[in-house]
Scaffold this motif. Structure first.
Motif, PDB file in Angstrom:
ATOM      1  N   GLN A 660       0.820  -1.219   0.000  1.00 18.88           N
ATOM      2  CA  GLN A 660       0.000   0.000   0.000  1.00 18.88           C
ATOM      3  C   GLN A 660       0.851   1.265   0.000  1.00 18.88           C
ATOM      4  O   GLN A 660       0.399   2.325  -0.421  1.00 18.88           O
ATOM      5  CB  GLN A 660      -0.947  -0.007   1.204  1.00 18.88           C
ATOM      6  CG  GLN A 660      -2.109  -0.978   1.072  1.00 18.88           C
ATOM      7  CD  GLN A 660      -1.708  -2.430   1.269  1.00 18.88           C
ATOM      8  OE1 GLN A 660      -0.571  -2.717   1.612  1.00 18.88           O
ATOM      9  NE2 GLN A 660      -2.636  -3.348   1.046  1.00 18.88           N
ATOM     10  N   HIS A 661       2.080   1.167   0.499  1.00 19.66           N
ATOM     11  CA  HIS A 661       2.959   2.356   0.521  1.00 19.66           C
ATOM     12  C   HIS A 661       3.867   2.439  -0.695  1.00 19.66           C
ATOM     13  O   HIS A 661       4.493   3.473  -0.922  1.00 19.66           O
ATOM     14  CB  HIS A 661       3.832   2.332   1.783  1.00 19.66           C
ATOM     15  CG  HIS A 661       3.064   2.658   3.034  1.00 19.66           C
ATOM     16  ND1 HIS A 661       3.632   2.574   4.286  1.00 19.66           N
ATOM     17  CD2 HIS A 661       1.790   3.055   3.223  1.00 19.66           C
ATOM     18  CE1 HIS A 661       2.719   2.915   5.200  1.00 19.66           C
ATOM     19  NE2 HIS A 661       1.601   3.205   4.575  1.00 19.66           N
ATOM     20  N   SER A 662       3.952   1.321  -1.458  1.00 16.94           N
ATOM     21  CA  SER A 662       4.831   1.259  -2.633  1.00 16.94           C
ATOM     22  C   SER A 662       6.267   1.621  -2.258  1.00 16.94           C
ATOM     23  O   SER A 662       6.965   2.322  -2.998  1.00 16.94           O
ATOM     24  CB  SER A 662       4.326   2.188  -3.749  1.00 16.94           C
ATOM     25  OG  SER A 662       3.026   1.810  -4.157  1.00 16.94           O
ATOM     26  N   VAL A 663       6.716   1.172  -1.085  1.00 19.75           N
ATOM     27  CA  VAL A 663       8.075   1.445  -0.635  1.00 19.75           C
ATOM     28  C   VAL A 663       8.747   0.134  -0.282  1.00 19.75           C
ATOM     29  O   VAL A 663       8.091  -0.864   0.019  1.00 19.75           O
ATOM     30  CB  VAL A 663       8.084   2.390   0.585  1.00 19.75           C
ATOM     31  CG1 VAL A 663       7.492   3.742   0.226  1.00 19.75           C
ATOM     32  CG2 VAL A 663       7.333   1.773   1.757  1.00 19.75           C
ATOM     33  N   PHE A 664      10.097   0.146  -0.327  1.00 21.03           N
ATOM     34  CA  PHE A 664      10.887  -1.006   0.065  1.00 21.03           C
ATOM     35  C   PHE A 664      11.917  -0.562   1.077  1.00 21.03           C
ATOM     36  O   PHE A 664      12.576   0.475   0.920  1.00 21.03           O
ATOM     37  CB  PHE A 664      11.580  -1.637  -1.154  1.00 21.03           C
ATOM     38  CG  PHE A 664      10.621  -2.297  -2.115  1.00 21.03           C
ATOM     39  CD1 PHE A 664      10.237  -3.609  -1.926  1.00 21.03           C
ATOM     40  CD2 PHE A 664      10.109  -1.588  -3.184  1.00 21.03           C
ATOM     41  CE1 PHE A 664       9.353  -4.207  -2.808  1.00 21.03           C
ATOM     42  CE2 PHE A 664       9.227  -2.181  -4.061  1.00 21.03           C
ATOM     43  CZ  PHE A 664       8.850  -3.499  -3.868  1.00 21.03           C
TER      44      PHE A 664
END
Length: 953
Positions: A660-664
Motif C-alpha cells: 500500500q505504501h509502494s516502498v521497500f
C-alpha cells in the motif's frame, strides 16, 4: 521480559459462532453444538505454533467417513450456510507443522429439525362368534421426522385425548418404533368417534422450533382408495406413437391423490402427468416397461394398478451355416445335409414371423426343404432351413425375411449364398505382424487374415490375462479381422486372440490365432525436477535413477549444464547415475539435466542448483505485536524465523515491501542467522483502519531469495498489554476504544461531556463532569428522556479480548482478571445497570456478573468484579430505563487487569431494586482453562493509555 521459543508444536481450539441453539460440554472435553436446520454453521479453528500450522477440517458421521463439500476444508473457518440434517456429525480440526504430533480437536454438530406430521388410518373388521354384528376398530397413526425425538399429543375437536380419558380410546407407542410414532386406537367405533382428530408433534420449542400439527376428519364414509385403469394390459405400440394411460378413482374418502411410477424408478423426462392421465409422446423402445397408477389418501394401503407398454422392435439379425452333423467334415458337399439358421430379436416375440426366399422367390416347406421355427415364447426367435440331400440345383441365394404381424416396423432380410465356393473359415496372422513392436502413443493395427465364404465376424480378446480390451470391453468385434488401437500405452503389451464367431459364418469349431504386441516406451526416471539450494564452495551431488524402460538394454546417459556436455556413458549393472560438483562456484549455478535414452526415446532428470535463500516464516504468536502511536496511527511488531538458514550463503539483509505504501525497506543483518532465531522489525505509521500487505525477502550473495507475504489487519480484537497487564478506556476519543452499540437493544449509549451538554438537559439526574472531575472529559451515558419508556434497554459491547495460553502446557490454576469501571447513578427514576461476561460461541450471556439498581447519589463510584473466561470474550454494559425521565446512568474509565480484584470498595452489601443500593462485588468463575490475556496481533492496545492525573490517577 517474556521470552518464547521460536519453534513450537501446534495447539488447537475450536470456537463457534453462527446461529447455535446451545453448546454443551461432554465428557473428555468434547462439545456438542446444536443448530437448527437451515441456519448458518460457523466453526473457527484457533491455532498456535511455529512454523504456522497447516489446518484441515474433516467430518465423520457415525462410522462412515463423509467428505463434505466434495473435499476437506483447508482453512481456519468452516462455514456452512443453510445447514441440512445430513450435515450433522462430528467435525475435526487438525493442525500440524512438522513438530511433534498433530493437534486435533473435535466438536459434534447436532442439527435439530421437525417435519410436518403425517396421519395414516387403518381399520380392522372382525365378526364376533355367534353374533350378527361387525366390530370396527380404527387405528390413527401419527409420524413425524425430527431431532430431538418428538412428543405427540392427540385432540378430538378441542378435547385433549389421553390414556384412560375415554374407555373407547387407547393411546400407545409400538415397541419396535422406539418412539417414532404414536397410535390412537378407537375401539368398536361409536357415533361420537366421528370427528376431527388433531395430531400435534412437538420438540418442546428447542432451537425455537414451533409445534407442527395435522388434522384428519374421520366420518362414516372414510374408506381406503380404489382405482381403475381405462387401458388394456399389455399395450403394444409402434415406436414414435403417443401413448396415454388413464387412471380414475372409484372410491376413497378423503379424495385420493393419484400418481404414476414406472419400473425404471423414474418416469421419462418428456412424459406429462395431468390428473390421473400419463402421456408419453413419441415413445421409444427404452421407455417400454411397467407403468403403475398409485392412489393414496392415508387410509388403509394405497391402491395400485399396473399395465405393461410393449414397443415393437426388430434387431440383431444374424445367420449361420451348419454342415451335415453326421460327417466329420466341415465342408458343404453334394448329397449331404446342410442347415441354414436365421436369428432375430423381436418385441413382442409372439408377433415375429419368418419367410424364406430362394433367388427372390418364396419358398414353402417340403420333404427336402424343411422350414422350422422355434417356439415364439423363446427369444431370440430362430428359423431353420434344412436342405436334405443337397443337389447342384440347390445352389443359390437364400433370403430369410423377419417381420412383425402388427406391422409398422421395417422388415429384416438376411442373404445367405450356398454354392461350391461356400467353404468354412480359416484364420492366420500375416507374416511380420506378430510380434508387433510399436512405441507408446502410436496407433497400431492388429491383423488376422480370415478366408472362407461367407466371412464370419472376428472376435478379439486378451489371451494372456483376464483384462479388458483397450475400449474397456472384454471382447471386441471386427468384420475385417483388424483391431485398431489408438494411442497405445505400455499397459497394452501382451497377447491378443482373434477368433471366428459362429455368426454370419459356419457353425463349426472356432478358428483362432494369437498376435503378440510389444509396446516400447522411453525410460521413466526420478527425480523429474528437483531444486537443490547450496552455498558457494560447497559440494553438490545429483543422482538420476531409472525406474522402468522398454527395452531396458543399451541405456545411455548424458549430463549437461545448460547446453554444455559434462559427462556421458552407459548403464552397466546399476540403474542410476550420479554427477558431483566438488566445489560450487557462481558458474555452477543453473539447470543440470541427465538424459537417459533407449530405442523409444529419452527420460530426463532435471536439477535446479541455486543459491536462493528459503522463505522466512512469519511468527504469528507474537505477544503485544500491535500498539497505537496516535489516535489515527498504529504500529506493528513484525517477527519471523528463517527457514533452513545454513543451507545457502549467509543472509546479509532482508528486503521489506509494503504494497500500500509502494516502498521497500532494507533491513541489514549482522552476523549469521541460526535456525529458529527470532528476528524483529517494527512497522510504524500504519493508518487506521487500513490493512497492509507485507512482503519479506531474504538476500544473499546469490541475490533475492523466496518471499513470504502476510496481511497486517487492524481489527477490534484485543489482548491485554503484556507490559502493563491492563486495558483502559476513558472514552476520550471518538472511536470509544472500539466499543460498539448492541444491534438488538432498544436504544444507544451516548458519548458526552459536561462542556458540550445541551442547556435543555434534564435536571436532578446525570453527572456534571467526568470521573476525574473535568468538565471537558468524556463519558458514556443513557438518556432516559422521552421517547424512552420504562424497561427499555441500551447495551454497550466491548471489543473481543482474545485469550491465549501462557505456555503450551498450561498451569495449575486458571488466571483471574479484574474488570472495573466507574458509574454515576443519580436521580429518583434510576433503573438498573448490569455488567455481563459474553464468551465467544455463546448465543446468550449468562446472568449478570455485576448488577445495581436505584439512586446512588450525585457522585461517581467504582465497581469491580473478578472474571475467569475460558475463551475469547466481550464485556457488555447494560443500562435499563427506570420509571421516569430522571434516570440517566453514566459510566467512565473502564479497565481490565490481570489478577483477582484487590482493594475492593468498602461496601459489599447488596439491596436489589431498593431506593438506595450499594456497590458490591461478585466473583464470576467459569470452568478451568489455563489462559491469560495478551493484545491481539491485529489490535490497537494503547487506545488511550495517557492517564488522567486528577484524583491521583
Amino acid at each position: 521480559m517474556f521470552c518464547l521459543s521460536s519453534t513450537a508444536p501446534p495447539t488447537v481450539r475450536i470456537v463457534h459462532s453462527g446461529h447455535a441453539c446451545n453448546v454443551e460440554e461432554e465428557r473428555h472435553t468434547e462439545r456438542v453444538y446444536t443448530i437448527r436446520e437451515g441456519e448458518t454453521l460457523e466453526l473457527t479453528c484457533l491455532v498456535t505454533g511455529h512454523p504456522r500450522p497447516q489446518i484441515r477440517w474433516t467430518k465423520t458421521a457415525g462410522s462412515v467417513s463423509d467428505r463434505f463439500q466434495d473435499s476437506s476444508v483447508f482453512n481456519e473457518t468452516l462455514h456452512i450456510s443453510k445447514i441440512q440434517r445430513h450435515q450433522g456429525g462430528r467435525y475435526y480440526c487438525k493442525a500440524e507443522n512438522g513438530l511433534g504430533s498433530p493437534a486435533i480437536k473435535s466438536i459434534r454438530v447436532d442439527v435439530y429439525y421437525l417435519d410436518d406430521p403425517l396421519v395414516t388410518v387403518h381399520q380392522s373388521v372382525g365378526e364376533a362368534k355367534e353374533q350378527f354384528y361387525y366390530e370396527r376398530t380404527v387405528f390413527l397413526r401419527c409420524v413425524a421426522n425430527s431431532n430431538p425425538p418428538v412428543r405427540y399429543s392427540w385432540h378430538r375437536g378441542r378435547d385433549v385425548l389421553s390414556q384412560g380419558s375415554d374407555k373407547g380410546v387407547e393411546i400407545y407407542e409400538p415397541f419396535f418404533t422406539q418412539g417414532e410414532t404414536k397410535i390412537l386406537k378407537l375401539k368398536n367405533l361409536r357415533p361420537q368417534d366421528y370427528a376431527n382428530y388433531s395430531c400435534i408433534a412437538s420438540v418442546r420449542n428447542v432451537c425455537g422450533i414451533s409445534d407442527r400439527n395435522i388434522v384428519f376428519k374421520l366420518t362414516n364414509k372414510t374408506a381406503s382408495p380404489s382405482i381403475k385403469l381405462l387401458v388394456e394390459d399389455p399395450i403394444v405400440v409402434n415406436p414414435g406413437q403417443t401413448v396415454s394411460l388413464v387412471c380414475i378413482t372409484t372410491g376413497g374418502e378423503p379424495n385420493p391423490t393419484l400418481s404414476w411410477v414406472s419400473s425404471s424408478d423414474s418416469l421419462p423426462e418428456k412424459s406429462v402427468v395431468k390428473g390421473g392421465t400419463l402421456t408419453l409422446p413419441a415413445i421409444t423402445s427404452d421407455e417400454a416397461g411397467v407403468y403403475s397408477c398409485v392412489a393414496s389418501n392415508n387410509v388403509g394401503n394405497p391402491a395400485k394398478k399396473s399395465t405393461t407398454i410393449v414397443v415393437r422392435a426388430l434387431k440383431k439379425g444374424r445367420f449361420w451355416i451348419t454342415p451335415d452333423p453326421y460327417h466329420n467334415d466341415d465342408n458343404i458337399q453334394i448329397g449331404r445335409e446342410v442347415k441354414i439358421s436365421c436369428q432375430v430379436e423381436a418385441t413382442p416375440p409372439e408377433e415375429l414371423t419368418f419367410g424364406w426366399l430362394k433367388n427372390g422367390r418364396a419358398m414353402r416347406s417340403s420333404e427336402r426343404m424343411v422350414i422350422t421355427q422355434t417356439d415364439p415364447d423363446i427369444s431370440p426367435g430362430t428359423t431353420n432351413l434344412d436342405i436334405i440331400d443337397l443337389k447342384f440345383t440347390d445352389f443359390g441365394t437364400y433370403t430369410c425375411v423377419a417381420a412383425l404381424k402388427g406391422g409398422g416396423i421395417p422388415e429384416i432380410s438376411i442373404d445367405v449364398n450356398i454354392s461350391s465356393t461356400t467353404v468354412p473359415p480359416n484364420l492366420t496372422v500375416p507374416r511380420g505382424k506378430s510380434p508387433l513392436v510399436v512405441r507408446e502413443g502410436d496407433t497400431v493395427e492388429l491383423e488376422c487374415l480370415v478366408s472362407g465364404k461367407p466371412k464370419p465376424i472376428i472376435l478379439w480378446s486378451r489371451a494372456d490375462k483376464e483384462a479388458p480390451m483397450p475400449d474397456g470391453s472384454l471382447q471386441a468385434e471386427s468384420y475385417d479381422g483388424v483391431l485398431r488401437i489408438v494411442n497405445v500405452s505400455r499397459e497394452m503389451t501382451g497377447s491378443y486372440r482373434c477368433q471366428t464367431s459362429q455368426f454370419n459364418g459356419f457353425n463349426v469349431k472356432p478358428r483362432e490365432a494369437v498376435v503378440e504386441l510389444i509396446v516400447q516406451y522411453p525410460p521413466s526416471v526420478e527425480p523429474v525436477l528437483l531444486e537443490m539450494r547450496q552455498g558457494l564452495g560447497r559440494p553438490v551431488a545429483m543422482n538420476c535413477r531409472v525406474l522402468r524402460a522398454h527395452p531396458s538394454r543399451v541405456l545411455r546417459y548424458e549430463w549437461r549444464l545448460g547446453n554444455r556436455l559434462l559427462h556421458a556413458g552407459h548403464f552397466d549393472q546399476s540403474d542410476e547415475t550420479e554427477y558431483t560438483v566438488k566445489s560450487l562456484n557462481r558458474e555452477g549455478w543453473g539447470e543440470y539435466t541427465c538424459d537417459v535414452n533407449n530405442e523409444a526415446g529419452a527420460g530426463r532428470c532435471t536439477f535446479l542448483v541455486t543459491g536462493k535463500a528459503y522463505p522466512p516464516e512469519f511468527y504469528y504468536d507474537t505477544y503485544s505485536p500491535l500498539w497505537q502511536n496516535r489516535p489515527t496511527v498504529y504500529g506493528f511488531k513484525l517477527q519471523w524465523t528463517q527457514m533452513n538458514p545454513n543451507t545457502v550463503d549467509r543472509i546479509v539483509a532482508y528486503r521489506l515491501g509494503i504494497r500500500q505504501h509502494s516502498v521497500f525497506i532494507e533491513i541489514p543483518v549482522d552476523g549469521t542467522i541460526t535456525k529458529g532465531e527470532l528476528n524483529t522489525h517494527n512497522l510504524t505509521e500504519l493508518i487506521k483502519p487500513a490493512a497492509y500487505e507485507v512482503r519479506l525477502t531474504p538476500i544473499t550473495r546469490f541475490g533475492e531469495g523466496d518471499s513470504t507475504i502476510r496481511i497486517i489487519t487492524y481489527t477490534v480484537s484485543f489482548f491485554l498489554s503484556r507490559a502493563s497487564g491492563e486495558f483502559h478506556c476513558s472514552f476520550e476519543e471518538e472511536p470509544i476504544c472500539m466499543f460498539t452499540q448492541d444491534k438488538n437493544d432498544d436504544f444507544d449509549w451516548t458519548r458526552h461531556s459536561a462542556a458540550t451538554r445541551d442547556t435543555k438537559y434534564t435536571p436532578n439526574t446525570g453527572p456534571s463532569d467526568d470521573r476525574s472531575g473535568s468538565k471537558q472529559g468524556f463519558y458514556m451515558y443513557i438518556e432516559t428522556s422521552r421517547p424512552r419508556k420504562e424497561g427499555e434497554v441500551a447495551r454497550l459491547v466491548s471489543p473481543f479480548f482474545n485469550v491465549v495460553p501462557k505456555n503450551p502446557y498450561g498451569i495449575a490454576n486458571p488466571p483471574a482478571y479484574c474488570f472495573s469501571f466507574f458509574f454515576h447513578m443519580y436521580g429518583k427514576h434510576i433503573g438498573t445497570l448490569n455488567a455481563f461476561l459474553r464468551q465467544k460461541g455463546q448465543t446468550a450471556a449468562e446472568g449478570p456478573a455485576w448488577s445495581l439498581s436505584g439512586n446512588q447519589g450525585d457522585r461517581w463510584k467504582q465497581a469491580k468484579v473478578s472474571i475467569h473466561p475460558t475463551t475469547s470474550f466481550q464485556v457488555v454494559l447494560e443500562g435499563i430505563r427506570g420509571p421516569g425521565i430522571e434516570g440517566d446512568i453514566a459510566i467512565d474509565d473502564v479497565t481490565l487487569e490481570e489478577g483477582e480484584c484487590r482493594d475492593l470498595p468498602p461496601i459489599s452489601k447488596l439491596v436489589l431494586n431498593g431506593p438506595v443500593t450499594h456497590t458490591y462485588t461478585v466473583l464470576f468463575s467459569m470452568s478451568f482453562c489455563p489462559f491469560h490475556f495478551l493484545f491481539s496481533s491485529f489490535s490497537p492496545i494503547w487506545f488511550h493509555l495517557h492517564r488522567k492525573l486528577e484524583n491521583g490517577r
